[in-house]
Design an enzyme around this catalytic site. Structure first.
Site, short mmCIF file in Angstrom:
data_model
loop_
_atom_site.label_atom_id
_atom_site.label_comp_id
_atom_site.label_asym_id
_atom_site.label_seq_id
_atom_site.Cartn_x
_atom_site.Cartn_y
_atom_site.Cartn_z
N THR A 89 0.85 -1.19 0.00
CA THR A 89 0.00 0.00 0.00
C THR A 89 0.89 1.24 0.00
OG1 THR A 89 -1.77 1.18 1.18
CG2 THR A 89 -0.20 -0.02 2.54
N HIS A 91 2.35 -11.48 14.30
CA HIS A 91 3.39 -12.00 15.17
C HIS A 91 3.14 -13.45 15.57
CE1 HIS A 91 6.96 -11.60 17.34
NE2 HIS A 91 6.72 -10.55 18.09
#
Length: 422
Positions: A341, A393
């Protein structure tokens, strides 16, 4: 009489809103002709008629939410646009002569609607076409199938597991109507405030972003890149590149190539989590976020690792034009493995992009600013860009995330590596 039904759209889409009827009752329709425009969570889709005849009735109005498989219109295959109005005149005379026969007609028309309502609870479930087919064959209610996918999608393996499980309590389906009570209109007694209903796409964007925040262990790491070498290379080749390929040499092809090179070194950033499994993807379908009036969409450059710089630039340009003209198809938006993006096009200096689920990584580009940088013992003004990598994560550790960004930085600061990474 034949029913026009909402077709299977895509694995992750089970419903849509009627944006516009293209045919009105009494209009003649040909097989394959567009009947209405349906707004889905991702794109607008034009629904065709599978029959030739006269459109005799709409079973849903503009703005209504309809499910995949639901009947939305009736086509009289024996009728014609001219004959339809004349057929109604004799019915009025018959009704006057025998009023007692008019009463049974009402329940007969309501029967299909009742059946549609019973089917709607199953259609609301997000499930793959294969899962829906297997559930129908085994007589399994999709609303009662335990789902392992974090996004709530019912897959074939879920249906198979449910076929060996005890039947769900009969009272459970009663929960379905409660979900629709949230659509109450907002009333504001202040003429300075304008109340605007969110579009289906904006509602989906809001829902998915909140869902990602609550389900993924999202973290963002940052780095900066000196784009002197990329800009110098572009300046040297931009004229010949346009002449040869009929497309401008932009930054996105460099970043796409760099991302692919880094994904090959750190494959977990090109993966997906399903339940307690990791799906490692050995292909590189790179999503490129595009801003439109309806909200952000992420069309996908397929097999980007096999494309040249020119092919990537052309793909991105074509997808951006289709996105802004509301011409993207479902195939343009599904199946991306990683997203890029570029907030820099709007002047953003730094941001923390949100994951595009079920992907586990997204790279944020930002505006280029000339800043003083230490180069050896000298201070030089260089075109610098901050990069941001948001990652999940749960499967990507900080060491891998930092290494991924450093790999992108190294390739962009020495762009010859982009030709060598394959």
């Amino acid at each position: 009489m034949a029913e026009v039904k909402v077709p299977e759209l895509a694995e992750s889409i089970s419903e849509g809103s009627i944006a516009q009827w293209l045919k009105q009752p009494g209009d003649h329709v040909e097989k394959g002709e567009y009947v209405l425009e349906l707004e889905t969570d991702k794109v607008n889709v034009e629904i065709i008629s599978d029959y030739t005849g006269t459109l005799s009735e709409h079973l849903a109005e503009e703005g209504d939410t309809v499910q995949v498989g639901q009947a939305i219109a009736i086509v009289d295959e024996n009728g014609s646009a001219a004959a339809a109005p004349k057929a109604e005149a004799p019915k009025v005379e018959e009704a006057k002569a025998e009023p007692a026969k008019a009463e049974p007609a009402a329940p007969a028309k309501e029967a299909p609607k009742a059946e549609a309502k019973e089917a709607s609870s199953t259609q609301q479930v997000i499930a793959s076409p294969a899962a829906r087919k297997l559930a129908r064959e085994k007589g399994i209610d999709l609303t009662q199938v335990p789902v392992a996918d974090p996004l709530g999608r019912v897959r074939v393996q879920d249906v198979k597991a449910a076929s060996n499980a005890p039947a769900a309590p009969a009272a459970a389906p009663k929960q379905a109507p409660a979900a629709k009570k949230a659509a109450a209109p907002v009333e504001v007694n202040d003429d300075r405030i304008e109340v605007v209903k969110m579009t289906r796409r904006r509602q989906t964007i809001a829902k998915r972003l909140v869902q990602v925040q609550s389900e993924a262990a999202m973290l963002t790491t940052f780095n900066e890149v000196d784009l002197s070498a990329v800009m110098e290379l572009r300046n040297r080749h931009k004229d010949s590149f346009v002449k040869t390929n009929d497309v401008k040499l932009g930054f996105m092809s460099f970043f796409t190539k760099a991302v692919i090179g880094a994904l090959k070194k750190y494959p977990l950033l090109n993966a997906e989590i399903q339940g307690d499994h990791i799906l490692k993807k050995n292909f590189y379908d790179i999503g490129v976020a595009v801003s439109t009036d309806e909200g952000l969409v992420v069309p996908v450059v397929r097999d980007a690792d096999r494309k040249s710089f020119a092919e990537i630039e052309k793909n991105i340009s074509d997808l951006a034009v289709k996105a802004r003209n509301n011409k993207l198809g479902l195939s343009d938006l599904s199946g991306g493995t990683f997203t890029i993006t570029n907030g820099g096009t709007f002047g953003s200096l730094l941001s923390t992009p949100i994951l595009n689920a079920p992907q586990v990584g997204i790279l944020g580009m930002h505006t280029i600013k000339t800043r003083p940088i230490a180069v050896g013992d000298q201070i030089e003004n260089r075109p610098m860009m901050y990069l941001a990598l948001s990652y999940d994560h749960r499967i990507v550790d900080g060491k891998e995330a930092v290494g991924f960004l450093v790999a992108i930085k190294d390739m962009l600061e020495d762009p010859e590596q982009l030709l060598l990474q394959g």
